[in-house]
Design a protein around this motif. Structure first.
Motif, PDB file in Angstrom:
ATOM      1  N   CYS A 145       0.861  -1.180   0.000  1.00  0.00           N
ATOM      2  CA  CYS A 145       0.000   0.000   0.000  1.00  0.00           C
ATOM      3  C   CYS A 145       0.893   1.224   0.000  1.00  0.00           C
ATOM      4  CB  CYS A 145      -0.941   0.000   1.209  1.00  0.00           C
ATOM      5  SG  CYS A 145      -0.090   0.149   2.804  1.00  0.00           S
ATOM      6  N   SER A 146       0.299   2.388  -0.092  1.00  0.00           N
ATOM      7  CA  SER A 146       1.097   3.617  -0.073  1.00  0.00           C
ATOM      8  C   SER A 146       1.517   3.959   1.359  1.00  0.00           C
ATOM      9  CB  SER A 146       0.300   4.782  -0.656  1.00  0.00           C
ATOM     10  OG  SER A 146      -0.773   5.120   0.207  1.00  0.00           O
ATOM     11  N   VAL A 147       2.556   4.779   1.460  1.00  0.00           N
ATOM     12  CA  VAL A 147       3.002   5.241   2.776  1.00  0.00           C
ATOM     13  C   VAL A 147       1.887   6.022   3.464  1.00  0.00           C
ATOM     14  CG1 VAL A 147       4.656   6.696   4.021  1.00  0.00           C
ATOM     15  CG2 VAL A 147       5.427   5.316   2.081  1.00  0.00           C
ATOM     16  N   GLN A 148       1.160   6.806   2.670  1.00  0.00           N
ATOM     17  CA  GLN A 148       0.071   7.600   3.226  1.00  0.00           C
ATOM     18  C   GLN A 148      -1.026   6.696   3.808  1.00  0.00           C
ATOM     19  OE1 GLN A 148       1.462   8.010   0.266  1.00  0.00           O
ATOM     20  NE2 GLN A 148       2.296  10.106   0.263  1.00  0.00           N
ATOM     21  N   THR A 149      -1.331   5.626   3.093  1.00  0.00           N
ATOM     22  CA  THR A 149      -2.345   4.687   3.579  1.00  0.00           C
ATOM     23  C   THR A 149      -1.885   4.027   4.872  1.00  0.00           C
ATOM     24  OG1 THR A 149      -3.204   4.236   1.361  1.00  0.00           O
ATOM     25  CG2 THR A 149      -3.633   2.577   3.058  1.00  0.00           C
ATOM     26  N   LEU A 150      -0.617   3.587   4.898  1.00  0.00           N
ATOM     27  CA  LEU A 150      -0.090   2.959   6.107  1.00  0.00           C
ATOM     28  C   LEU A 150      -0.124   3.929   7.274  1.00  0.00           C
ATOM     29  CD1 LEU A 150       1.280   0.682   7.655  1.00  0.00           C
ATOM     30  CD2 LEU A 150       3.482   1.474   6.763  1.00  0.00           C
ATOM     31  N   SER A 151       0.229   5.173   7.033  1.00  0.00           N
ATOM     32  CA  SER A 151       0.218   6.174   8.096  1.00  0.00           C
ATOM     33  C   SER A 151      -1.189   6.364   8.651  1.00  0.00           C
ATOM     34  CB  SER A 151       0.757   7.504   7.561  1.00  0.00           C
ATOM     35  OG  SER A 151       0.744   8.494   8.573  1.00  0.00           O
ATOM     36  N   ARG A 152      -2.178   6.401   7.756  1.00  0.00           N
ATOM     37  CA  ARG A 152      -3.567   6.562   8.218  1.00  0.00           C
ATOM     38  C   ARG A 152      -4.021   5.339   9.012  1.00  0.00           C
ATOM     39  NH1 ARG A 152      -4.289   8.848   2.996  1.00  0.00           N
ATOM     40  NH2 ARG A 152      -5.199   6.890   2.223  1.00  0.00           N
ATOM     41  N   ILE A 153      -3.608   4.151   8.574  1.00  0.00           N
ATOM     42  CA  ILE A 153      -3.959   2.918   9.295  1.00  0.00           C
ATOM     43  C   ILE A 153      -3.353   2.941  10.693  1.00  0.00           C
ATOM     44  CG2 ILE A 153      -3.557   0.416   9.395  1.00  0.00           C
ATOM     45  CD1 ILE A 153      -3.689   0.444   6.287  1.00  0.00           C
ATOM     46  N   GLU A 154      -2.073   3.273  10.778  1.00  0.00           N
ATOM     47  CA  GLU A 154      -1.367   3.254  12.059  1.00  0.00           C
ATOM     48  C   GLU A 154      -1.930   4.267  13.040  1.00  0.00           C
ATOM     49  OE1 GLU A 154       3.088   1.582  10.884  1.00  0.00           O
ATOM     50  OE2 GLU A 154       2.841   3.693  11.417  1.00  0.00           O
ATOM     51  N   GLY A 202      -5.078   5.197  13.116  1.00  0.00           N
ATOM     52  CA  GLY A 202      -6.495   4.967  13.342  1.00  0.00           C
ATOM     53  C   GLY A 202      -7.415   5.848  12.541  1.00  0.00           C
ATOM     54  N   ARG A 203      -6.902   6.462  11.463  1.00  0.00           N
ATOM     55  CA  ARG A 203      -7.734   7.355  10.661  1.00  0.00           C
ATOM     56  C   ARG A 203      -8.480   6.620   9.545  1.00  0.00           C
ATOM     57  NH1 ARG A 203      -3.156  10.864  11.103  1.00  0.00           N
ATOM     58  NH2 ARG A 203      -2.655  10.530   8.898  1.00  0.00           N
ATOM     59  N   THR A 204      -8.127   5.360   9.328  1.00  0.00           N
ATOM     60  CA  THR A 204      -8.833   4.545   8.345  1.00  0.00           C
ATOM     61  C   THR A 204      -8.743   3.084   8.754  1.00  0.00           C
ATOM     62  OG1 THR A 204      -9.083   4.059   5.983  1.00  0.00           O
ATOM     63  CG2 THR A 204      -6.836   4.153   6.814  1.00  0.00           C
ATOM     64  N   SER A 205      -9.725   2.308   8.375  1.00  0.00           N
ATOM     65  CA  SER A 205      -9.690   0.872   8.673  1.00  0.00           C
ATOM     66  C   SER A 205      -8.753   0.176   7.691  1.00  0.00           C
ATOM     67  CB  SER A 205     -11.092   0.274   8.586  1.00  0.00           C
ATOM     68  OG  SER A 205     -11.633   0.480   7.296  1.00  0.00           O
ATOM     69  N   VAL A 206      -8.330  -1.013   8.042  1.00  0.00           N
ATOM     70  CA  VAL A 206      -7.401  -1.743   7.187  1.00  0.00           C
ATOM     71  C   VAL A 206      -8.102  -2.948   6.585  1.00  0.00           C
ATOM     72  CG1 VAL A 206      -6.516  -3.032   9.188  1.00  0.00           C
ATOM     73  CG2 VAL A 206      -5.161  -2.931   7.101  1.00  0.00           C
ATOM     74  N   LYS A 207      -7.898  -3.163   5.282  1.00  0.00           N
ATOM     75  CA  LYS A 207      -8.452  -4.336   4.626  1.00  0.00           C
ATOM     76  C   LYS A 207      -7.740  -5.585   5.126  1.00  0.00           C
ATOM     77  CE  LYS A 207      -9.735  -1.959   0.336  1.00  0.00           C
ATOM     78  NZ  LYS A 207      -9.481  -1.877  -1.133  1.00  0.00           N
ATOM     79  N   LYS A 208      -8.487  -6.671   5.174  1.00  0.00           N
ATOM     80  CA  LYS A 208      -7.931  -7.925   5.674  1.00  0.00           C
ATOM     81  C   LYS A 208      -6.680  -8.326   4.911  1.00  0.00           C
ATOM     82  CE  LYS A 208      -9.027 -12.828   6.197  1.00  0.00           C
ATOM     83  NZ  LYS A 208     -10.028 -13.892   5.940  1.00  0.00           N
ATOM     84  N   SER A 209      -6.696  -8.212   3.581  1.00  0.00           N
ATOM     85  CA  SER A 209      -5.544  -8.639   2.764  1.00  0.00           C
ATOM     86  C   SER A 209      -4.316  -7.784   3.047  1.00  0.00           C
ATOM     87  CB  SER A 209      -5.896  -8.565   1.279  1.00  0.00           C
ATOM     88  OG  SER A 209      -6.250  -7.242   0.913  1.00  0.00           O
ATOM     89  N   ILE A 210      -4.526  -6.479   3.241  1.00  0.00           N
ATOM     90  CA  ILE A 210      -3.397  -5.584   3.529  1.00  0.00           C
ATOM     91  C   ILE A 210      -2.839  -5.867   4.912  1.00  0.00           C
ATOM     92  CG2 ILE A 210      -2.774  -3.163   3.975  1.00  0.00           C
ATOM     93  CD1 ILE A 210      -4.605  -2.355   1.698  1.00  0.00           C
TER      94      ILE A 210
END
Length: 325
Positions: free
Chosen positions: A29-38, A40-48
């Motif tokens: 995934c993108s760094v931005q997506t990982l940052s949001r996941i870490e 708590g600003r977005t949920s994480v897909k099971k596969s990711i």
């Protein structure tokens, strides 16, 4: 996964392993997506989630729970096994283990957390029925721990988001060190777990319950090392927390440990003998609370020590509080 803050688990695992966000999320995934996941600003897909955890050497599939079966009969047996272990009824526990091993499906058996759950109970049965030595018990627990974290020893001076079954395994390992009177090794594990649980990646209920148990063993270990003031401060904090959170899970043990360490200080001339009356009161409160919540093992310990030390029978107060005496 509801018992855990998934984003925090990913972030804390990554930080403990000194992996950058860029390296962890490459081709996932993108760094931005990982940052949001870490954060708590977005949920994480099971596969990711699975890919991120696997890249860090953590099995992301069904690794949050032992309960990966749909057979409600087996879930009921698991509950009964937990109760039997808590009550030290090892004959019943052995029976439940046999039922589980004969009926759990292959998917469950391939789950390493499930293997740790079942293996931990088998070792408890074998030890208490005198089938294995304490050293074999310890070796077995370490083997089980390495199923999910092969190099867990290097985490001793760090903080790490262990899953609940791993926390329980590490607590059992520290208990074996206490049993062997190796209090220094026990404290390394206990204090690592306390630091880790303070990271708030696990649900409040699980964290609070485990912390009380750890604090009791921490106080006990410092007491045995004759660091009585440290033990007293830990007990006082545990009692305040028990009162704050209305939790009496280990309060009887904490009352006894606080009184015992105060008595050691009195006998060494480090505390006024007038405080023996406070020690009596603490032990009676601990005994009463143990009676109330049916903690017969600690009730027996308090009763025996009280009678030997104070040369009198213990009695129960008419009312009991889990807070400060």
């Amino acid at each position: 996964m509801s018992n855990y803050n998934v984003g925090a688990v990913i972030r804390l695992t990554r930080q403990a392993m000194n992996i950058s966000q860029e390296k962890l999320c490459e081709n996932i995934c993108s760094v931005q997506t990982l940052s949001r996941i870490e954060n708590g600003r977005t949920s994480v897909k099971k596969s990711i989630y699975e890919q991120l955890m696997q890249r860090m050497g953590r099995n992301g599939r069904k690794n949050f729970s032992v309960l990966s079966v749909d057979d409600y009969d087996m879930l009921e047996i698991m509950d009964k096994a937990d109760v039997a272990l808590a009550k030290h009824d090892y004959e019943k526990l052995e029976k439940y283990i046999k039922i589980l091993k004969n009926n759990l499906n292959s998917e469950f058996k391939e789950n390493k957390i499930a293997m740790q759950y079942l293996g931990r109970k088998e070792l408890a049965v074998d030890f208490h029925l005198k089938k294995i030595s304490n050293e074999e018990y310890l070796d077995g627990l370490i083997f089980l721990m390495k199923l999910t974290i092969p190099n867990f020893e290097i985490l001793i001076n760090k903080e790490f988001p262990f899953f609940l079954e791993e926390v329980q395994l590490l607590m059992n390992i520290s208990n074996r060190y206490i049993y062997m009177k190796n209090y220094t090794e026990a404290l390394k594990i206990i204090e690592m777990l306390l630091r880790s649980l303070d990271l708030n990646y696990m649900c409040f209920e699980d964290t609070t319950k485990v912390k009380f148990m750890l604090m009791f063993n921490q106080a006990k270990s410092y007491g045995e090392l004759e660091e009585h003031q440290k033990a007293i401060l830990i007990c006082e904090k545990a009692m305040k927390d028990a009162n704050k959170y209305k939790n009496s899970f280990v309060s009887p043990s904490i009352y006894f440990e606080l009184a015992w360490n105060m008595i050691q200080q009195i006998e060494r001339g480090e505390r006024d003998t007038k405080e023996l009356s406070k020690c009596r009161k603490l032990m009676r409160q601990g005994y009463a609370l143990a009676s109330l919540i049916k903690k017969n093992s600690i009730k027996s310990v308090i009763e025996t020590y009280y009678k030997e030390y104070f040369k009198e029978e213990i009695y129960i107060f008419s009312s009991v509080s889990a807070g400060d005496p």
